[in-house]
Design a protein around this motif. Structure first.
Motif, PDB file in Angstrom:
ATOM      1  N   LEU A 471      60.330  43.467  41.018  1.00  0.00           N
ATOM      2  CA  LEU A 471      59.830  44.723  40.458  1.00  0.00           C
ATOM      3  C   LEU A 471      59.578  44.569  38.962  1.00  0.00           C
ATOM      4  CD1 LEU A 471      59.211  47.743  40.974  1.00  0.00           C
ATOM      5  CD2 LEU A 471      61.584  48.215  40.368  1.00  0.00           C
ATOM      6  N   PHE A 472      58.419  45.082  38.513  1.00  0.00           N
ATOM      7  CA  PHE A 472      58.090  45.095  37.086  1.00  0.00           C
ATOM      8  C   PHE A 472      58.009  46.541  36.625  1.00  0.00           C
ATOM      9  CE2 PHE A 472      54.989  45.464  33.652  1.00  0.00           C
ATOM     10  CZ  PHE A 472      55.553  44.615  32.708  1.00  0.00           C
ATOM     11  N   ILE A 473      58.723  46.860  35.555  1.00  0.00           N
ATOM     12  CA  ILE A 473      58.745  48.222  35.033  1.00  0.00           C
ATOM     13  C   ILE A 473      58.039  48.247  33.685  1.00  0.00           C
ATOM     14  CG2 ILE A 473      60.203  50.118  34.246  1.00  0.00           C
ATOM     15  CD1 ILE A 473      62.316  49.223  36.165  1.00  0.00           C
ATOM     16  N   GLY A 474      56.970  49.008  33.627  1.00  0.00           N
ATOM     17  CA  GLY A 474      56.241  49.162  32.378  1.00  0.00           C
ATOM     18  C   GLY A 474      56.355  50.558  31.813  1.00  0.00           C
ATOM     19  N   ASN A 475      56.957  51.465  32.585  1.00  0.00           N
ATOM     20  CA  ASN A 475      57.075  52.858  32.173  1.00  0.00           C
ATOM     21  C   ASN A 475      58.528  53.284  32.307  1.00  0.00           C
ATOM     22  OD1 ASN A 475      57.028  55.662  31.930  1.00  0.00           O
ATOM     23  ND2 ASN A 475      54.991  55.831  32.843  1.00  0.00           N
ATOM     24  N   LYS A 476      59.114  53.776  31.224  1.00  0.00           N
ATOM     25  CA  LYS A 476      60.532  54.132  31.257  1.00  0.00           C
ATOM     26  C   LYS A 476      60.824  55.306  32.177  1.00  0.00           C
ATOM     27  CE  LYS A 476      60.278  56.987  27.069  1.00  0.00           C
ATOM     28  NZ  LYS A 476      60.801  57.139  25.689  1.00  0.00           N
ATOM     29  N   ASN A 477      59.802  56.104  32.522  1.00  0.00           N
ATOM     30  CA  ASN A 477      60.023  57.233  33.418  1.00  0.00           C
ATOM     31  C   ASN A 477      60.401  56.783  34.822  1.00  0.00           C
ATOM     32  OD1 ASN A 477      59.451  59.124  31.405  1.00  0.00           O
ATOM     33  ND2 ASN A 477      57.242  59.034  31.827  1.00  0.00           N
ATOM     34  N   SER A 498      60.462  45.675  26.913  1.00  0.00           N
ATOM     35  CA  SER A 498      61.628  46.033  26.120  1.00  0.00           C
ATOM     36  C   SER A 498      61.629  47.513  25.750  1.00  0.00           C
ATOM     37  CB  SER A 498      61.678  45.178  24.847  1.00  0.00           C
ATOM     38  OG  SER A 498      60.448  45.301  24.133  1.00  0.00           O
ATOM     39  N   LYS A 499      60.458  48.094  25.601  1.00  0.00           N
ATOM     40  CA  LYS A 499      60.390  49.516  25.241  1.00  0.00           C
ATOM     41  C   LYS A 499      60.713  50.425  26.423  1.00  0.00           C
ATOM     42  CE  LYS A 499      55.383  49.663  26.098  1.00  0.00           C
ATOM     43  NZ  LYS A 499      54.055  49.909  25.488  1.00  0.00           N
ATOM     44  N   SER A 500      60.806  49.838  27.626  1.00  0.00           N
ATOM     45  CA  SER A 500      61.120  50.631  28.816  1.00  0.00           C
ATOM     46  C   SER A 500      62.576  50.511  29.219  1.00  0.00           C
ATOM     47  CB  SER A 500      60.233  50.179  29.990  1.00  0.00           C
ATOM     48  OG  SER A 500      58.873  50.222  29.644  1.00  0.00           O
ATOM     49  N   VAL A 501      63.393  49.942  28.343  1.00  0.00           N
ATOM     50  CA  VAL A 501      64.756  49.616  28.716  1.00  0.00           C
ATOM     51  C   VAL A 501      65.663  50.845  28.784  1.00  0.00           C
ATOM     52  CG1 VAL A 501      65.616  49.254  26.376  1.00  0.00           C
ATOM     53  CG2 VAL A 501      66.581  47.933  28.275  1.00  0.00           C
ATOM     54  N   GLU A 502      65.211  51.944  28.194  1.00  0.00           N
ATOM     55  CA  GLU A 502      66.053  53.142  28.139  1.00  0.00           C
ATOM     56  C   GLU A 502      66.507  53.572  29.534  1.00  0.00           C
ATOM     57  OE1 GLU A 502      65.792  57.820  26.688  1.00  0.00           O
ATOM     58  OE2 GLU A 502      64.227  56.391  26.115  1.00  0.00           O
ATOM     59  N   GLY A 503      67.768  53.707  29.718  1.00  0.00           N
ATOM     60  CA  GLY A 503      68.324  54.177  30.984  1.00  0.00           C
ATOM     61  C   GLY A 503      68.732  53.070  31.933  1.00  0.00           C
ATOM     62  N   LEU A 533      71.834  45.732  27.189  1.00  0.00           N
ATOM     63  CA  LEU A 533      72.723  45.813  28.346  1.00  0.00           C
ATOM     64  C   LEU A 533      74.029  46.509  28.000  1.00  0.00           C
ATOM     65  CD1 LEU A 533      72.295  42.204  29.754  1.00  0.00           C
ATOM     66  CD2 LEU A 533      71.232  44.287  30.620  1.00  0.00           C
ATOM     67  N   GLY A 534      74.600  47.124  29.015  1.00  0.00           N
ATOM     68  CA  GLY A 534      75.933  47.683  28.877  1.00  0.00           C
ATOM     69  C   GLY A 534      76.958  46.681  29.368  1.00  0.00           C
ATOM     70  N   TYR A 535      78.173  47.147  29.589  1.00  0.00           N
ATOM     71  CA  TYR A 535      79.239  46.275  30.039  1.00  0.00           C
ATOM     72  C   TYR A 535      79.074  45.994  31.535  1.00  0.00           C
ATOM     73  CZ  TYR A 535      81.530  47.089  25.587  1.00  0.00           C
ATOM     74  OH  TYR A 535      81.825  47.132  24.254  1.00  0.00           O
ATOM     75  N   LEU A 536      78.968  44.704  31.872  1.00  0.00           N
ATOM     76  CA  LEU A 536      78.835  44.314  33.276  1.00  0.00           C
ATOM     77  C   LEU A 536      80.170  43.885  33.874  1.00  0.00           C
ATOM     78  CD1 LEU A 536      75.491  42.266  33.203  1.00  0.00           C
ATOM     79  CD2 LEU A 536      75.833  44.709  33.633  1.00  0.00           C
ATOM     80  N   VAL A 537      81.177  43.812  33.056  1.00  0.00           N
ATOM     81  CA  VAL A 537      82.484  43.365  33.556  1.00  0.00           C
ATOM     82  C   VAL A 537      83.037  44.324  34.599  1.00  0.00           C
ATOM     83  CG1 VAL A 537      83.124  42.044  31.518  1.00  0.00           C
ATOM     84  CG2 VAL A 537      83.581  44.500  31.591  1.00  0.00           C
TER      85      VAL A 537
END
Length: 691
Positions: A471-477, A498-503, A533-537
């Motif tokens: 999957l490729f995400i180009g839109n943060k929505n 990188s600009k779509s990383v929100e959420g 990234l958040g915590y993956l632990v």
């Protein structure tokens, strides 16, 4: 291989079936407790404990006839003509085990420039047979054009072996009457090709070969003695010898056959019914091992009959087939296990009992392909048909002795497909396996026509997505509108701007069932960008992680405790990651690709990497010093270093290494590795480009 078709019952029958299943489920636990079997052979996995590895044991443990191993290696490496060796013996006498030990011996790997292992089949005079051989021989030498015709492939094999030494093993070779034809196919006129034939022959055939030593060396295997048999059992499972009260009689039952001994050991190590031992001294071990399986396990075991003899089955395909037929409906004691987990535990038991063998493994040690050993297939293939488990459509045509309406599983090995007149008779068919694309398409066309098939319908209205790949995400929505609804993913492969990383970070932290994760962040020019990234632990099930691009948090925050495979690329780590990674208790494969580490040195900590078996260092251009502290990497078997031009000769290397691949590395580094790793196979490869 053509697509596999799995069929499910019509919707109007589901209600009745569900009622019956409820009754079966209610009584299943009671019955199993009476038999002391438990709900299944599976055990519920703790979220804190990773799944077991499938790394197959070393074949050298299976062989007691070390004198024969030495004899074959000497024949191969001394270069004495003729250049063909026939390993013969009765069925289950250990021919394949012995040949595998020879094939993987360090001396043999060093002596030959290329090796190939193929199974004999009726169409050995074909393009596919030659492509299989050439693909294995030439993987690191040159590109193989699979569009070449048969004669061009033969010429390519001949040319390739003209200045290189090649070893070809042909397993399950029926008789030496095929030798002249195989001689022509494999180009044995070339002095660069050596051939090992694993031949199943009866004793009366041996005499006729003794007068023909001019075309092959004959290696004849004998049965193991009682002492050798007992030694083999103790090697495989030292605790079992305390269970074998009647040692002499039990070993006599095995007849000195390594395969039978291993099957018996697997049975005694896994059975929950000790009385099996008493029966084992009087009955056929193989049949006893099958009879001791639960009803579910028997059906799963016989499924291997749907595939051709010696066929390497993709494990994921096999799991899909089992699950699609509803063989792993969760019982009360299995509430915390998904059907796929139950399928995995089922295969584990079959492998542990030596009824099924793993032929290829993935990076994390889990099985990639598996097969039923040919000697076992020969026994249970007719049994599966007699029991009505599955049928070969060609035999149905030939004998016409089956009630076609009772056929549930059908396999088609031939190229001519199924006669359309046959379709209307198989109203209860649930699975169809075809090895011909055209016949599969015609069969599917017939199924979807009105009235063409009674049981074909939709699988169900509720779909739980477990794999999302590519999957490729180009839109943060997209993240909030779609991805947030996915809570049961097990495997995720995602590329995003990188600009779509929100959420994405917060969503990932909630995927508690996630086992495999690959993330790639790119900018508008397709270059690796920062991974937010958040915590993956907190992802306790995560066992495989692949990150492309630098990340903003510490590597310690990314390393879930149960990681088994870790791959980093373009991470641009300035601080040495090895002290942190070395503390991961279950990590068995570590790959550090281009620009993952920008520092000049790496130090593997003392007693670190306790389970690491595979290490790959690619294009770490700044790396100069690689230090291994005492006791680090005690199980390392494979090492690959590619284009690390500044890396100095290491002071020491793990002596447990079996295979070392050095690609575009300085000659001094290669010479040092060869000098230190005297018992390892060190392969130097020079490519005209940095790949």
């Amino acid at each position: 291989m053509s697509p596999l078709i799995c069929l499910r019952p019509q919707q109007d029958r589901i209600g009745l079936i569900s009622e019956k299943l409820d009754k079966i489920t209610t009584s299943a636990k009671r019955v199993m407790e009476l038999e002391n079997l438990g709900p299944t052979t599976a055990t519920t996995s703790s979220p804190l404990q990773p799944r077991n590895l499938y790394y197959p044991p070393d074949d050298s443990d299976f062989v007691a006839l070390n004198d024969k191993v030495d004899e074959v290696i000497k024949l191969l490496c001394d270069g004495e003509m003729p250049n063909t060796i026939a390993v013969t013996g009765a069925p289950v006498s250990g021919k394949t085990f012995l040949t595998k030990v020879v094939y993987n011996a360090t001396e043999v790997k060093r002596h030959f420039d290329g090796r190939a292992w193929v199974n004999f089949s009726g169409d050995f005079e074909s393009r596919e047979f030659l492509i299989d051989i050439l693909t294995q021989l030439t993987w690191d030498w040159e590109f193989l054009d699979e569009n070449l015709c048969y004669e061009e492939l033969k010429l390519k094999l001949l040319n390739f072996s003209s200045n290189k030494r090649c070893l070809i093993v042909v397993d399950d070779f029926p008789t030496l009457e095929y030798f002249n034809r195989l001689f022509d196919v494999c180009g044995l006129s070339s002095k660069g090709i050596w051939l090992i034939l694993i031949v199943c022959m009866q004793d009366e055939e041996f005499a006729s070969l003794e007068v023909k030593p001019c075309f092959c060396h004959l290696i004849r295997l004998r049965s193991l003695t009682k002492k050798e048999s007992w030694t083999l059992i103790c090697k495989m499972a030292p605790t079992v010898n305390r269970l074998l009260i009647r040692e002499s009689l039990t070993l006599t039952t095995c007849g000195g056959s390594p395969r039978t001994i291993l099957t018996m050991e697997g049975l005694l190590s896994t059975t929950k019914r000790p009385r099996v031992i008493e029966r084992g001294i009087r009955e056929n071990i193989l049949n006893l091992c099958y009879d001791d399986l639960s009803s579910r396990m028997k059906v799963c075991f016989l499924y291997f009959r749907l595939f051709p003899r010696a066929f390497e089955i993709p494990v994921r395909r096999l799991f899909h087939l089992w699950v699609a037929e509803g063989l792993f409906i969760t019982l009360p004691d299995e509430e915390n296990m998904a059907p796929e987990d139950l399928a995995e535990e089922c295969l584990k038991l079959l492998v542990r009992r030596n009824l099924i063998e793993v032929t290829k493994v993935r990076l994390d040690g889990s099985p990639k392909t598996c097969r039923m050993p040919t000697t076992i297939w020969d026994v249970f293939s007719p049994k599966a048909e007699v029991l009505g488990h599955s049928h070969d459509h060609n035999k149905i045509y030939r004998y016409g002795n089956h009630d076609l309406s009772d056929i549930r599983r059908l396999t088609n090995y031939a190229a001519n497909g199924i006669d359309p007149q046959f379709y209307r008779h198989i109203q209860r068919l649930r699975s169809y396996v075809s090895f011909n694309s055209e016949s599969s398409r015609k069969f599917l066309d017939a199924l979807v026509t009105p009235g063409g098939f009674g049981l074909l319908t939709y699988i169900g209205s509720e779909i739980i997505l477990q794999t999302l790949s590519g999957l490729f995400i180009g839109n943060k929505n997209v993240v909030k509108s779609y991805l947030y609804s996915l809570h049961h993913l097990r495997k995720l492969k995602l590329t995003f701007y990188s600009k779509s990383v929100e959420g994405i970070a917060s969503w990932l932290s909630e995927l508690n069932t996630l086992r495999s994760l690959k993330l790639r962040s790119i900018d508008e020019f397709d270059r690796p960008a920062t991974l937010e990234l958040g915590y993956l632990v907190t992802l306790r099930e995560l066992s495989e992680l692949y990150l492309v691009g630098p990340f903003t948090i510490s590597i310690r925050s990314l390393c879930a405790r149960n990681l088994k495979v870790l791959t980093l690329s373009a991470s641009k780590l300035e601080k040495d990651p090895m002290p942190v990674l070395g503390r991961l208790p279950y990590l068995n494969c570590l790959r550090l690709f281009r620009n993952s580490h920008l520092g000049k040195d790496m130090t593997c900590p003392e007693e670190g990497f306790p389970q690491l078996r595979v290490l790959k260092l690619w294009m770490l251009e700044n790396l100069e010093e690689w230090t291994l502290m005492e006791g680090t990497m005690p199980l390392l078997r494979e090492l690959e270093i590619r284009l690390c031009p500044r890396l100095k000769q290491p002071r020491k290397l793990p002596l447990t290494l079996k295979d070392v691949v050095l690609i575009n590395m300085p000659d001094g580094f290669v010479e040092c590795a060869e000098r230190v790793l005297v018992n390892s196979f060190v392969r130097k490869i020079t490519w005209p480009f940095a790949a």
